[in-house]
Write an enzyme that holds these catalytic residues in place. Structure first.
Site, PDB file in Angstrom:
ATOM      1  N   LYS A 270     -45.398   5.620  43.797  1.00 25.81           N
ATOM      2  CA  LYS A 270     -45.201   6.916  43.541  1.00 25.81           C
ATOM      3  C   LYS A 270     -46.178   7.845  44.642  1.00 25.81           C
ATOM      4  O   LYS A 270     -45.643   8.795  45.289  1.00 25.81           O
ATOM      5  CB  LYS A 270     -45.699   7.502  42.040  1.00 25.81           C
ATOM      6  CG  LYS A 270     -44.973   6.816  41.142  1.00 25.81           C
ATOM      7  CD  LYS A 270     -45.429   7.103  39.749  1.00 25.81           C
ATOM      8  CE  LYS A 270     -46.631   6.696  39.446  1.00 25.81           C
ATOM      9  NZ  LYS A 270     -46.859   5.349  39.416  1.00 25.81           N
TER      10      LYS A 270
ATOM     11  N   GLU B  83     -51.015  11.706  40.764  1.00 26.96           N
ATOM     12  CA  GLU B  83     -51.625  11.585  39.180  1.00 26.96           C
ATOM     13  C   GLU B  83     -51.099  12.794  38.392  1.00 26.96           C
ATOM     14  O   GLU B  83     -52.299  13.424  37.514  1.00 26.96           O
ATOM     15  CB  GLU B  83     -52.957  11.055  39.052  1.00 26.96           C
ATOM     16  CG  GLU B  83     -53.404   9.806  39.778  1.00 26.96           C
ATOM     17  CD  GLU B  83     -52.946   8.532  39.431  1.00 26.96           C
ATOM     18  OE1 GLU B  83     -52.100   8.698  38.330  1.00 26.96           O
ATOM     19  OE2 GLU B  83     -53.144   7.434  40.065  1.00 26.96           O
TER      20      GLU B  83
ATOM     21  N   PHE C 240     -49.264   3.254  28.695  1.00 24.50           N
ATOM     22  CA  PHE C 240     -49.295   2.062  28.445  1.00 24.50           C
ATOM     23  C   PHE C 240     -48.644   1.622  27.189  1.00 24.50           C
ATOM     24  O   PHE C 240     -48.183   0.511  26.925  1.00 24.50           O
ATOM     25  CB  PHE C 240     -50.508   1.228  28.626  1.00 24.50           C
ATOM     26  CG  PHE C 240     -51.604   1.521  27.414  1.00 24.50           C
ATOM     27  CD1 PHE C 240     -51.651   0.721  26.317  1.00 24.50           C
ATOM     28  CD2 PHE C 240     -52.259   2.674  27.307  1.00 24.50           C
ATOM     29  CE1 PHE C 240     -52.502   0.984  25.430  1.00 24.50           C
ATOM     30  CE2 PHE C 240     -53.038   3.259  26.526  1.00 24.50           C
ATOM     31  CZ  PHE C 240     -53.251   2.375  25.384  1.00 24.50           C
TER      32      PHE C 240
ATOM     33  N   CYS D 285     -41.740  -6.575  37.964  1.00 23.22           N
ATOM     34  CA  CYS D 285     -42.813  -7.168  37.111  1.00 23.22           C
ATOM     35  C   CYS D 285     -43.586  -8.343  37.459  1.00 23.22           C
ATOM     36  O   CYS D 285     -43.092  -9.084  38.128  1.00 23.22           O
ATOM     37  CB  CYS D 285     -41.631  -7.832  36.126  1.00 23.22           C
ATOM     38  SG  CYS D 285     -42.245  -8.311  34.443  1.00 23.22           S
TER      39      CYS D 285
ATOM     40  N   GLU E  33     -56.579   7.857  28.704  1.00 27.31           N
ATOM     41  CA  GLU E  33     -57.063   8.184  29.938  1.00 27.31           C
ATOM     42  C   GLU E  33     -58.037   7.051  30.419  1.00 27.31           C
ATOM     43  O   GLU E  33     -59.309   7.356  30.456  1.00 27.31           O
ATOM     44  CB  GLU E  33     -57.513   9.468  30.270  1.00 27.31           C
ATOM     45  CG  GLU E  33     -57.871   9.836  31.742  1.00 27.31           C
ATOM     46  CD  GLU E  33     -58.327  11.180  31.998  1.00 27.31           C
ATOM     47  OE1 GLU E  33     -59.451  11.363  32.761  1.00 27.31           O
ATOM     48  OE2 GLU E  33     -57.869  12.369  31.275  1.00 27.31           O
ATOM     49  N   ILE E  34     -57.438   5.867  30.882  1.00 28.07           N
ATOM     50  CA  ILE E  34     -58.311   4.879  31.597  1.00 28.07           C
ATOM     51  C   ILE E  34     -57.638   4.572  32.849  1.00 28.07           C
ATOM     52  O   ILE E  34     -56.780   4.344  32.979  1.00 28.07           O
ATOM     53  CB  ILE E  34     -58.410   3.649  30.710  1.00 28.07           C
ATOM     54  CG1 ILE E  34     -58.727   3.816  29.392  1.00 28.07           C
ATOM     55  CG2 ILE E  34     -59.110   2.566  31.298  1.00 28.07           C
ATOM     56  CD1 ILE E  34     -60.124   3.993  29.181  1.00 28.07           C
TER      57      ILE E  34
END
Length: 177
Positions: A17, A83, A113, A138, A158-159
């Site tokens: 991205k 982001e 996630f 993957c 948010e990690i």
């Protein structure tokens, strides 16, 4: 129409991205557009500026809210945002800038996630002229990967991390692990 529009680049971790964002901004720079990129200031994994996971660097303003850089970007016609999922005002900012005639290019995770929508980034889809969903490979079975899997038990959304904390995975490997 004033020429303003929104381009949205979404996908999982390690799908390219940020690389695609940089490619698009550079393309406009070659065409002599005045361009600026903005990165989330809490993302300091690699240093100042916008960084890709393969360590390509691009100059960027830093912010935690996009409204904080409004004055600094008035003279630019192309705005790249990396982001995008972390900016609480991403939807309002992008709509305002596009309505003012600016080209806005956003790179963002579409899902957490946990495979849930990432904040309000998906609210940009109906406002965008162009939406691209990238896939990664993957990291377990090497098929197409559409999801980000966090390594470890931390549940906070948010990690910020890289390959040390996340993997891109396909549906089967996400479910199996």
């Amino acid at each position: 129409m004033n020429g303003g529009h929104i381009q949205l680049i979404i996908g999982p971790m390690f799908s390219g991205k940020s690389t695609e964002l940089i490619r698009r901004v550079r393309r406009y720079q070659i065409a002599q557009y005045k361009c600026v990129t903005i990165k989330y200031s809490n993302d300091n994994r690699y240093g100042t500026g916008l960084w890709t996971h393969d360590k390509n660097n691009f100059e960027a303003l830093e912010a935690t809210k996009l409204c904080d850089v409004l004055e600094a970007i008035t003279d630019f016609s192309v705005i790249g945002i990396d982001e995008g999922q972390f900016f609480p005002d991403i939807v309002e900012f992008c709509e305002r800038m596009a309505n003012e005639g600016k080209i806005v290019i956003v790179a963002a995770l579409d899902g957490t996630f946990q495979r849930k929508p990432f904040n309000n980034i998906l609210d940009l889809i109906p406002l965008s002229e162009m939406v691209v969903k990238l896939t990664a490979v993957c990291m377990k079975c090497f098929k197409e990967a559409s999801f980000s899997k966090r390594l470890g038990a931390e549940t906070k959304i948010e990690i910020i991390g890289g390959i040390d904390m996340y993997q891109s995975v396909c549906r089967k490997c996400y479910i199996d692990s």
